[in-house]
Design a protein around this motif. Structure first.
Motif, PDB file in Angstrom:
ATOM      1  N   UNK A 128       1.155   4.553 -15.480  1.00 31.01           N
ATOM      2  CA  UNK A 128       0.106   5.416 -14.913  1.00 31.01           C
ATOM      3  C   UNK A 128      -1.220   4.579 -14.633  1.00 31.01           C
ATOM      4  N   UNK A 181       3.706  10.093  -9.672  1.00 32.87           N
ATOM      5  CA  UNK A 181       3.570   9.858 -11.119  1.00 32.87           C
ATOM      6  C   UNK A 181       2.507  11.091 -11.570  1.00 32.87           C
ATOM      7  N   UNK A 182       1.436  11.396 -10.591  1.00 32.63           N
ATOM      8  CA  UNK A 182       0.570  12.399 -11.000  1.00 32.63           C
ATOM      9  C   UNK A 182       1.184  13.753 -10.695  1.00 32.63           C
ATOM     10  N   UNK A 183       1.998  13.922  -9.976  1.00 31.50           N
ATOM     11  CA  UNK A 183       2.717  15.203  -9.307  1.00 31.50           C
ATOM     12  C   UNK A 183       3.583  15.567 -10.960  1.00 31.50           C
ATOM     13  N   UNK A 221       0.934  -1.308  -0.229  1.00 31.17           N
ATOM     14  CA  UNK A 221      -0.038  -0.035   0.123  1.00 31.17           C
ATOM     15  C   UNK A 221       1.030   1.303   0.061  1.00 31.17           C
ATOM     16  N   UNK A 224      -4.948  13.069  -5.550  1.00 30.87           N
ATOM     17  CA  UNK A 224      -4.374  13.690  -4.548  1.00 30.87           C
ATOM     18  C   UNK A 224      -3.035  14.182  -5.049  1.00 30.87           C
ATOM     19  N   UNK A 225      -2.140  13.591  -5.539  1.00 29.73           N
ATOM     20  CA  UNK A 225      -0.959  14.089  -6.242  1.00 29.73           C
ATOM     21  C   UNK A 225      -1.123  15.056  -7.170  1.00 29.73           C
ATOM     22  N   UNK A 282      -9.600   8.746   2.806  1.00 34.46           N
ATOM     23  CA  UNK A 282      -8.863   8.731   1.429  1.00 34.46           C
ATOM     24  C   UNK A 282      -8.170   7.346   1.388  1.00 34.46           C
ATOM     25  N   UNK A 283      -7.935   6.769   2.448  1.00 38.61           N
ATOM     26  CA  UNK A 283      -6.915   5.438   2.440  1.00 38.61           C
ATOM     27  C   UNK A 283      -7.931   4.150   1.904  1.00 38.61           C
ATOM     28  N   UNK A 299       1.754   6.710  -6.911  1.00 43.65           N
ATOM     29  CA  UNK A 299       0.880   7.350  -7.702  1.00 43.65           C
ATOM     30  C   UNK A 299       1.055   9.052  -7.427  1.00 43.65           C
ATOM     31  N   UNK A 300       1.260   9.122  -5.932  1.00 40.62           N
ATOM     32  CA  UNK A 300       1.503  10.602  -5.801  1.00 40.62           C
ATOM     33  C   UNK A 300       2.486  11.266  -6.675  1.00 40.62           C
ATOM     34  N   UNK A 359      -7.081   4.869  -6.222  1.00 40.74           N
ATOM     35  CA  UNK A 359      -6.731   5.589  -6.992  1.00 40.74           C
ATOM     36  C   UNK A 359      -6.817   7.343  -6.320  1.00 40.74           C
ATOM     37  N   UNK A 377      -1.047   1.392 -12.579  1.00 37.97           N
ATOM     38  CA  UNK A 377      -0.969   1.674 -10.987  1.00 37.97           C
ATOM     39  C   UNK A 377      -2.454   1.863 -10.486  1.00 37.97           C
ATOM     40  N   UNK A 378      -3.137   2.920 -11.012  1.00 38.55           N
ATOM     41  CA  UNK A 378      -4.556   3.346 -10.747  1.00 38.55           C
ATOM     42  C   UNK A 378      -5.334   1.993 -10.826  1.00 38.55           C
ATOM     43  N   UNK A 434      -4.541  -1.242 -10.593  1.00 36.98           N
ATOM     44  CA  UNK A 434      -4.209  -2.499  -9.531  1.00 36.98           C
ATOM     45  C   UNK A 434      -4.544  -1.752  -7.876  1.00 36.98           C
ATOM     46  N   UNK A 435      -4.665  -0.467  -7.925  1.00 36.02           N
ATOM     47  CA  UNK A 435      -4.821  -0.007  -6.615  1.00 36.02           C
ATOM     48  C   UNK A 435      -6.173  -0.631  -6.238  1.00 36.02           C
ATOM     49  N   UNK A 478       2.449   1.811  -3.606  1.00 33.02           N
ATOM     50  CA  UNK A 478       1.486   2.306  -4.437  1.00 33.02           C
ATOM     51  C   UNK A 478       0.981   3.775  -4.097  1.00 33.02           C
ATOM     52  N   UNK A 480      -4.871   8.701  -4.258  1.00 37.75           N
ATOM     53  CA  UNK A 480      -3.442   9.221  -4.126  1.00 37.75           C
ATOM     54  C   UNK A 480      -3.082   9.825  -5.404  1.00 37.75           C
ATOM     55  N   UNK A 481      -3.496   9.181  -6.337  1.00 39.56           N
ATOM     56  CA  UNK A 481      -3.402   9.733  -7.950  1.00 39.56           C
ATOM     57  C   UNK A 481      -3.895  11.228  -7.910  1.00 39.56           C
TER      58      UNK A 481
END
Lengths: 586, 101
Positions: B43, A461-463, A451, B72-73, B62-63, A458-459, B67, B46-47, B49-50, A454, B69-70
């Motif tokens: 990308x 990549x999307x940053x 977790x 969020x980022x 949020x946990x 994700x953070x 997806x 990762x989303x 498989x999340x 992951x 954290x995507x």
């Protein structure tokens, strides 16, 4: 291992005196030998209380070695090896000696057993590091150095005031955890957080560090703030205000970093941001939080030094560190690019890099206490860190618009230092037990859960997506940004203007009035009158009133204090001046 | 003698490292489309498989969202750029010689 306990500061401080005797290769070997000896000394150091010295009826304790001081001393000496390797090519003896005293001071603080010993070494650090700024030898760096030393003197006075009140209240200056009530603990905390660059007291850091020499900045980014973090962890753990200040700091540093054009100034703001995590961890004060603080300080020293070495190499090779004037260096400085990237990936907590195993500990400590806003803002700051250090700096310096700058990778010793730091960044990320085994408390934290990986990826990549969308806005802008240093840079000027335009005219106006009205006989009469006034009234008041008052006041003071403490401070000040003399001599 | 040998080997290694990096970047620039596609794929993976990642420590809502954290980022990145830049333009940015008059 050894029966005798040798203070590692001694190696640096005594060693510094012999530095000018060596020349060429011998000097380089000698400069590497000192930190290596100190590192071995710390590595094999037994735990316990050592170095109690009686000075002027006062016991100074120089060596309190336990798990907390050990981990900080370990990284300080390891960093000294890397730092001196990076600075081997520097010819100026003064710069080396300043760095030796600076590192020695930080080790002195780390092992100090009482607050006055801590204060002596605290001031030693401030007065030696300022030379790392002044040796840049530009007008702006000398001005920045003066501001730096004034701000630190102010911080030192806060600390000293706290120490004196503490002594008056308890009569005990042993370094210990202080309960957060009363004035003394908070004054001491203010002294510490000024050095930890907590806003609004932290503007000195981004003001001074970009002005330092290339190697000086590498040293400075490691010691002052992290020594303060160590002091906070030992004395002020669990102060609630730090949990809030730390999170604010983490965001503040990231936000200001976005505005910067000078790469070293940008990184300086990221020191504030990263130290924010540590201050926040000190505020929580739980076992996992203090572990996180130590781990993050350890990892941070290595990757931040690496980033400063990378940008410092660019400054060394091209003569500028400004994003707006750099670009397209990847062909000419490829190795520096890779080393800087490793530093950037470590600071932004990529899996397998050092930040990942340390930063997440502090965030997990917040999660454990169910402080959701803390988790959210600290994670957000982590995205911002990736944005500025790993994306913005390498993109605009090594790629972006090709400015056709003639440059090449720096000398071998600089690259070797970057290599060693990179190695440790990756080594800690891949083998966190190396770091976790040194931490003050047993570690029950596993960074490599699916977790967590992951979430982080994700953070990141999307940053990156956000970065490429907004790349136009991020371009370097030739400007500076206001910070709280405005108050003493412009504010002082307003004060001076007041003095020049209001006070000075009034003063000279009085003189004018005297001259115009100054008929002689009036002067004589007035003279006689004032003479009488002076003799009879003033003297009586002074003799009987004020002097008597001061006498009885000092009687009270004498009863409160033993008298030793003044002598002690005297010694501290003498020590500080000894440092200054040492520099003047060379 | 030994010192010189080490220095020579070291400089050779760093020269080769530099050469390798330059070649690698040139290759990336020549295959930009491929790199971009791999990026999008990573990308997406990762989303996707999340949804199946086990969640042991749930600290807040949020946990639980796949997806999260995507998003969020991305939002964090936009905010961290937009807010300071906006503040900079209305207030914080000053000329470089602001303090030097």
């Amino acid at each position: 291992m050894f029966d005798t306990w040798i203070h590692p500061s001694l190696i640096f401080l005594l060693g510094s005196f012999l530095t000018p005797l060596f020349k060429g290769r011998a000097k380089q070997g000698y400069l590497l030998l000192l930190p290596v000896l100190a590192f071995l000394d710390v590595y094999f150091m037994p735990h316990g209380v050592y170095g109690k010295v009686e000075i002027l009826n006062w016991t100074m304790t120089f060596g309190v070695a336990d798990r907390l001081s050990h981990v900080f001393a370990y990284i300080f000496t390891l960093m000294a090896i890397i730092g001196f390797l990076f600075g081997l090519h520097v010819k100026s003896d003064g710069e080396h000696i300043a760095a030796l005293w600076y590192v020695g001071g930080s080790l002195g603080v780390t092992f100090a057993g009482d607050f006055l010993t801590l204060f002596v070494f605290w001031e030693m650090m401030a007065f030696s590091s300022v030379f790392l700024i002044w040796f840049r030898r530009t007008p702006s760096s000398s001005a920045a150095g003066f501001r730096y030393i004034l701000v630190h003197t102010f911080g030192g006075l806060l600390l000293l005031a706290g120490i004196l009140i503490l002594y008056q209240e308890t009569g005990d200056l042993t370094i210990r955890h202080l309960q957060p009530n009363g004035l003394a603990p908070y004054l001491i905390m203010c002294g510490f957080i000024l050095n930890a660059a907590v806003p609004p007291l932290g503007a000195w850091l981004p003001d001074a560090y970009p002005m330092a020499t290339v190697t000086g900045a590498v040293f400075m980014c490691c010691y002052t703030t992290k020594t303060a973090v160590y002091a906070l962890a030992r004395v002020c753990a669990g102060y609630e205000i730090l949990t809030i200040l730390g999170v604010i700091m983490a965001m503040y540093g990231v936000m200001y970093a976005v505005l910067q054009n000078d790469t070293r100034k940008l990184l300086a703001y990221h020191i504030i941001s990263q130290v924010g995590y540590m201050v926040a961890g000190c505020g929580l004060g739980t076992e996992i939080a203090i572990n996180g603080v130590c781990a993050h300080a350890f990892a941070h020293i290595l990757y931040k030094a690496l980033l400063f070495m990378g940008t410092g190499s660019v400054l060394y090779a091209t003569g500028t560190a400004k994003i707006s004037r750099l670009g397209g260096l990847w062909r000419t400085m490829p190795n520096t690019l890779i080393f800087t990237l490793i530093g950037g990936m470590s600071i932004s907590a990529f899996p397998l890099f050092s930040g990942f195993v340390s930063k997440s500990m502090v965030i997990a400590a917040y999660g454990e206490k169910h402080i959701v806003w803390g988790v959210i803002f600290l994670t957000m700051a982590s995205a911002g860190t990736y944005l500025s250090t790993t994306l913005k700096i390498p993109y605009f310096v090594w790629f972006g618009k090709d400015q056709k700058i003639k440059a090449q990778d720096p000398p071998l010793n600089m690259q070797a230092a970057m290599f060693v730091a990179s190695f440790f960044c990756i080594f800690i990320g891949c083998y966190p037990e190396y770091l976790y085994n040194m931490l003050p408390y047993p570690v029950h934290f596993h960074p490599y859960t699916t977790y967590h990986i992951w979430e982080t990826v994700q953070i990141l990549l999307f940053t990156q997506v956000g970065f490429f969308l907004m790349i136009k806005i991020l371009k370097g802008k030739e400007a500076i940004s206001l910070d709280t240093d405005w108050f003493y840079r412009k504010g002082a000027r307003i004060f001076m203007a007041m003095a020049n335009r209001v006070v000075a005219p009034v003063d000279s106006g009085w003189a004018e009035v005297y001259r115009l009205v100054g008929l002689r006989w009036i002067m004589i009469k007035v003279g006689r009158a004032t003479d009488w006034f002076d003799r009879v009234i003033i003297d009586t008041i002074l003799d009987k009133g004020i002097a008597g008052g001061i006498c009885s006041l000092s009687d009270i003071l004498r009863r409160v204090q033993t008298g030793n403490i003044q002598q002690y401070i005297g010694t501290a000040i003498v020590a500080v001046f000894c440092v200054l003399f040492a520099y003047v001599l060379f | 003698m030994l010192g010189r040998l080490i220095a020579f080997l070291w400089s050779a290694a760093e020269y080769l490292l530099g050469k390798f990096i330059v070649k690698f970047i040139e290759w990336c620039q020549a295959n930009l489309k491929l790199i971009k596609r791999i990026g999008y794929l990573v990308m997406f993976l990762f989303v996707a498989t999340d949804f199946f990642v086990p969640r042991h420590h749930v600290h807040f809502f949020g946990d639980k969202i796949p997806g999260f954290w995507s998003a969020f980022g991305f939002v964090a990145c936009i905010l961290v750029i937009a807010v300071p830049k906006w503040l900079g333009h209305i207030w914080l940015y000053k000329d470089e010689d602001y303090y030097e008059d």
